[in-house]
Write an enzyme that holds these catalytic residues in place. Structure first.
Site, short mmCIF file in Angstrom:
data_model
loop_
_atom_site.label_atom_id
_atom_site.label_comp_id
_atom_site.label_asym_id
_atom_site.label_seq_id
_atom_site.Cartn_x
_atom_site.Cartn_y
_atom_site.Cartn_z
N ASP A 81 0.83 -1.21 0.00
CA ASP A 81 0.00 0.00 0.00
C ASP A 81 0.86 1.26 0.00
OD1 ASP A 81 0.83 -0.61 2.70
OD2 ASP A 81 -0.63 0.84 3.43
N GLU A 176 0.10 -1.37 5.58
CA GLU A 176 1.15 -0.99 6.53
C GLU A 176 1.00 0.46 6.94
OE1 GLU A 176 5.19 0.49 7.83
OE2 GLU A 176 3.93 1.19 6.19
ZN LIG Z 1 6.95 1.98 4.20
#
Ligand SMILES: [Zn+2]
Length: 410
Positions: A81, A176
């Site tokens: 992401d 993340e």
């Molecule tokens: Zn990163």
């Protein structure tokens, strides 16, 4: 297939994979799977036949061992992401070939300039090929550089069976950037003993330390009464909250600290006369330092509340993540092997700490001790993000050397 790391990188950054903290789905945005599916196809094409995307949006694959002796199974991990801070749709990567020095003006927005004064690392990039955005999106080097580097290292290891290595697990995570990167990871299925997130910045750097992090929520109950009859009675929760914020020490704040100093940082206030809520994050490299800061915060609250005898408060501490160094110090070979790999790839290793958390800090406490290796990107989460082809090549070499070193030392 003879894809360079840059070919891969340019292919991945044009796929929008922005995560969304407001979403409650897993992964937070379905579009992250568009990249995940491409990665699985490419892993299969390389010859990693167990590559798959699971229902939670994680990609798993194995580079099988090519030696008979037992070698600790290591994992290379990066996230798919990009940050919610700035758009990642319609990324138009630009390449400055043979960089001659100086500021880089971005073609799509004349306001956006990558300045040498803000990016001293540009001084080490003369004659390199630098990849930027056109100024209207982020680049997504964080962490598509990590993906491209791991994929390229995997292809190299598969294509060169004379390079001896143990089994290596690959793990690509969603979400993340919104702190949910490892929520649904299956470490049992992954089956690795030690890991490396490839999610750092400057070439040659390795990080084995993150903040320890808590959240604190303070709820104040004031004394509400009609303002026309309030004299000597009203205790306005909004004013109590304001007094607490006013007493925060100025030198223990994100804007006044650096290096190894932690901070107390208000992140939200809501309030009415009868009830106010204050949200804080507390950060320190030491767990003891975290406790000291939380005690200080509660002392401030108590000091303020003394002037409001009819009011009350609750003070709730929630653990967010912990410094991974405590775990990594039990397995010094993780960092030592990475330092040696960086050296063999032609760099001077620099060991550092992160003023934040990584997937690795949580993975370390979940049972996969995990250091963070450079991916080469700079100015993350912004339209000024950049990375050089040469630094991505250095990362690939580092990962290949790391695979070899674990085998040699087993
Ligand atoms: Zn990163």
């Amino acid at each position: 297939m003879t894809d360079t790391v840059t070919d891969r990188f340019l292919r991945y950054v044009v796929i929008d994979t922005q995560s969304d903290p407001k979403s409650s789905t897993q992964p937070s945005t379905e579009k992250q799977k568009n990249l995940a599916r491409i990665l699985v196809e490419e892993l299969m094409a390389i010859g990693l036949t167990d590559a798959h995307l699971d229902e939670h949006g994680y990609v798993y694959a194995t580079i099988p061992s090519n030696v008979d002796k037992p070698v600790p199974v290591i994992c290379f991990c990066s996230h798919m992401d990009t940050a919610p801070d700035f758009t990642g749709a319609n990324v138009k990567p630009q390449i400055v070939r043979n960089y001659a020095g100086g500021d880089i003006r971005l073609s799509g927005d004349p306001q956006q300039v990558i300045r040498v004064s803000d990016n001293p690392e540009l001084g080490n990039q003369i004659a390199n090929d630098i990849i930027t955005t056109d100024g209207t999106t982020l680049l997504g080097a964080d962490d598509k550089a990590g993906l491209a580097e791991i994929m390229t290292a995997a292809q190299f290891l598969v294509d060169n069976p004379d390079v001896r290595h143990g089994a290596i697990k690959l793990l690509f995570t969603p979400d993340e950037e919104i702190g949910r990167g490892v929520d649904k990871v299956d470490l049992k299925k992954l089956g690795a003993e030690f890991g490396y997130t490839v999610d750092g910045e400057t070439a040659g750097h390795i990080e084995d330390e993150t903040f320890s992090a808590d959240g604190v929520e303070i709820t104040i109950r004031g004394v509400a009464i009609h303002p026309g009859f309030a004299k000597g009675k009203m205790e306005n929760a909004i004013k109590i909250a304001g007094a607490i914020i006013d007493r925060l020490p100025k030198d223990i704040a994100p804007e006044t600290t650096a290096g190894r100093d932690g901070f107390v940082h208000p992140i939200g206030v809501t309030g009415s006369m009868e009830k106010a809520t204050l949200g804080f994050i507390v950060r320190d490299f030491d767990e003891a330092g975290l406790a000291v800061k939380e005690a200080m915060l509660e002392d401030i609250v108590n000091g303020v509340m003394a002037d409001f005898p009819g009011s009350s408060y609750t003070f709730e501490v929630k653990q967010q993540y912990r410094n991974m160094k405590a775990i990594l110090d039990r397995h010094p070979e993780i960092v030592e092997n990475a330092m040696e790999a960086i050296r063999r790839a032609g760099m001077v290793p620099v060991r550092g700490s992160i003023r934040g958390g990584t997937d690795g800090s949580r993975l370390s406490y979940m049972g996969l001790p995990c250091a963070n290796i450079f991916a080469g990107g700079h100015a993350f989460h912004s339209p000024l993000e950049w990375i050089s082809r040469q630094d991505m090549d250095k990362s690939v070499r580092t990962l290949v050397e790391l695979a070899k070193i674990w085998e040699e030392r087993a």
